[in-house]
Design an enzyme around this catalytic site. Structure first.
Site, mmCIF file in Angstrom:
data_model
loop_
_atom_site.group_PDB
_atom_site.id
_atom_site.type_symbol
_atom_site.label_atom_id
_atom_site.label_comp_id
_atom_site.label_asym_id
_atom_site.label_seq_id
_atom_site.Cartn_x
_atom_site.Cartn_y
_atom_site.Cartn_z
ATOM 1 N N GLY A 1 0.822 -1.196 0.000
ATOM 2 C CA GLY A 1 0.000 0.000 0.000
ATOM 3 C C GLY A 1 0.862 1.253 0.000
ATOM 4 N N GLY B 1 0.311 -5.138 0.992
ATOM 5 C CA GLY B 1 -0.981 -5.141 0.307
ATOM 6 C C GLY B 1 -1.049 -6.090 -0.865
ATOM 7 N N GLU C 1 5.901 -5.416 7.434
ATOM 8 C CA GLU C 1 5.378 -4.251 8.155
ATOM 9 C C GLU C 1 6.168 -3.892 9.414
ATOM 10 O OE1 GLU C 1 2.258 -5.599 5.416
ATOM 11 O OE2 GLU C 1 3.597 -6.630 6.798
ATOM 12 N N ASP D 1 -1.049 -6.980 8.052
ATOM 13 C CA ASP D 1 -2.497 -6.829 7.937
ATOM 14 C C ASP D 1 -2.953 -7.468 6.633
ATOM 15 O OD1 ASP D 1 -1.338 -4.809 6.348
ATOM 16 O OD2 ASP D 1 -3.042 -3.457 6.633
#
Length: 352
Positions: A69, A118, A141, A149
């Site tokens: 992302g 992502g 991350e 996530d």
């Protein structure tokens, strides 16, 4: 955008195949909110389109499916005091992840090249997940003071032994063979065969399912080296806390343990604790949607309550000094249940 050259997502049909191509090759197809909305719109439109039997998601260029992302935008939103925009992005992204996981038609994804963050949310929950010799998959991350996530904790929680804790905490990359071994992918197809596979998915009627079609093109990769390190990874990463993991790594003479230790000692102690808690909570969950809800609590906790996310992005991507100032600075300063606050956080806007 009317100019196909400028469109960041290309959605079209080829015979019975619905094709979605991420089209930001210079950014390794990093996702922004507009791209997520376009992908979701295409997938939603094709659910009731009887002409579309299978969906294929791939990325433009030869560097990767998706590098993740747009975390620079995330940094700017939080610094500007607009976390509600952060919530909007994650709600849209996680709804897309759940849609892929629960899609009523087969979704095929080519995780060719870099597929991280992502990108895992696009590839990891599809019905048919394809990697190549160029694939590099990761949930990195923790390297920006954050936590995995996009349903990544669901995948990490189901990896063999304690490999989920190892890859979640260290952010280590996995090869295509590693990804198949860990349950992040289903088939290994040489990159030179992808064009032929695309054509077959669109135009061949036999064999009848995408999985059977892929078998015409897949090959056995060089074996993953992960079984060789499983013993020391399981021993170290089964400790109850991040501090316990560090102690076991420090005491280990296994090849690779020292490198893992050095990595952990550079990362945000808070991010490590939250990630360890998240992977273990997801291991007991019922599905991707529930894992996304657990991740959403933690992500919004970071956005509202903890400085390490902004600091990690600053150090890696804004100022690029690679000198993050974590709070607290060391793993030794962490309380035993350091992930509790993030686990219990209740976001103002619900995810689903």
């Amino acid at each position: 955008m009317t100019d196909v050259e400028e469109a960041t997502v290309l959605a079209r049909t080829e015979s019975s195949l619905g094709r979605i191509t991420l089209n930001r090759p210079r950014a390794i197809n990093a996702l922004d909110l507009g791209m997520i909305e376009q992908i979701t719109a295409a997938l939603t439109a094709w659910i009731d389109d009887s002409d579309v039997q299978t969906v294929l998601i791939d990325g433009a260029g030869d560097r990767g499916l998706c590098a993740g992302g747009d975390v620079r935008a995330l940094h700017d939103q939080i610094v500007a005091g607009a976390p509600e925009r952060t919530a909007e992005f994650f709600r849209a992204e996680y709804a897309m992840n759940a849609l892929i996981a629960e899609y009523p038609k087969p979704v095929v994804v080519f995780a060719d090249g870099i597929t991280m963050g992502g990108g895992i949310g696009l590839a990891g929950h599809a019905a048919v997940r394809i990697v190549t010799e160029r694939s590099r998959l990761a949930m990195p991350e923790t390297r920006i003071g954050f936590t995995p996530d996009v349903g990544g904790t669901w995948l990490l929680g189901r990896a063999p032994g304690r490999m989920g804790e190892y890859f979640g905490l260290t952010g280590q990359s996995m090869s295509g063979a590693d990804a198949v071994h860990l349950g992040f992918a289903d088939h290994f197809v040489p990159s030179e065969n992808l064009d032929a596979l695309r054509d077959a998915l669109a135009y061949r009627a036999d064999p009848g399912t995408p999985n059977e079609m892929v078998l015409l093109f897949d090959e056995t990769p060089e074996p993953s080296s992960l079984p060789d390190v499983r013993e020391w990874v399981d021993e170290a990463f089964s400790a109850d806390t991040v501090g316990g993991i560090v102690e076991r790594l420090r005491a280990s003479d296994a090849p690779g343990a020292a490198s893992a230790l050095a990595t952990l000692e550079e990362l945000s102690p808070t991010a490590l604790a939250v990630t360890l808690d998240a992977v273990r909570e997801a291991r007991a969950m019922s599905g991707v949607r529930e894992a996304l809800e657990g991740e959403y609590r933690r992500v919004m906790w970071f956005a509202h309550n903890h400085p390490d996310l902004v600091e990690g992005i600053r150090a890696q991507l804004v100022d690029k000094d690679r000198q993050p100032r974590w709070q607290p600075a060391t793993i030794a300063e962490m309380p035993d249940d350091a992930g509790a606050a993030a686990r219990a956080y209740v976001p103002e806007a619900p995810l689903f």
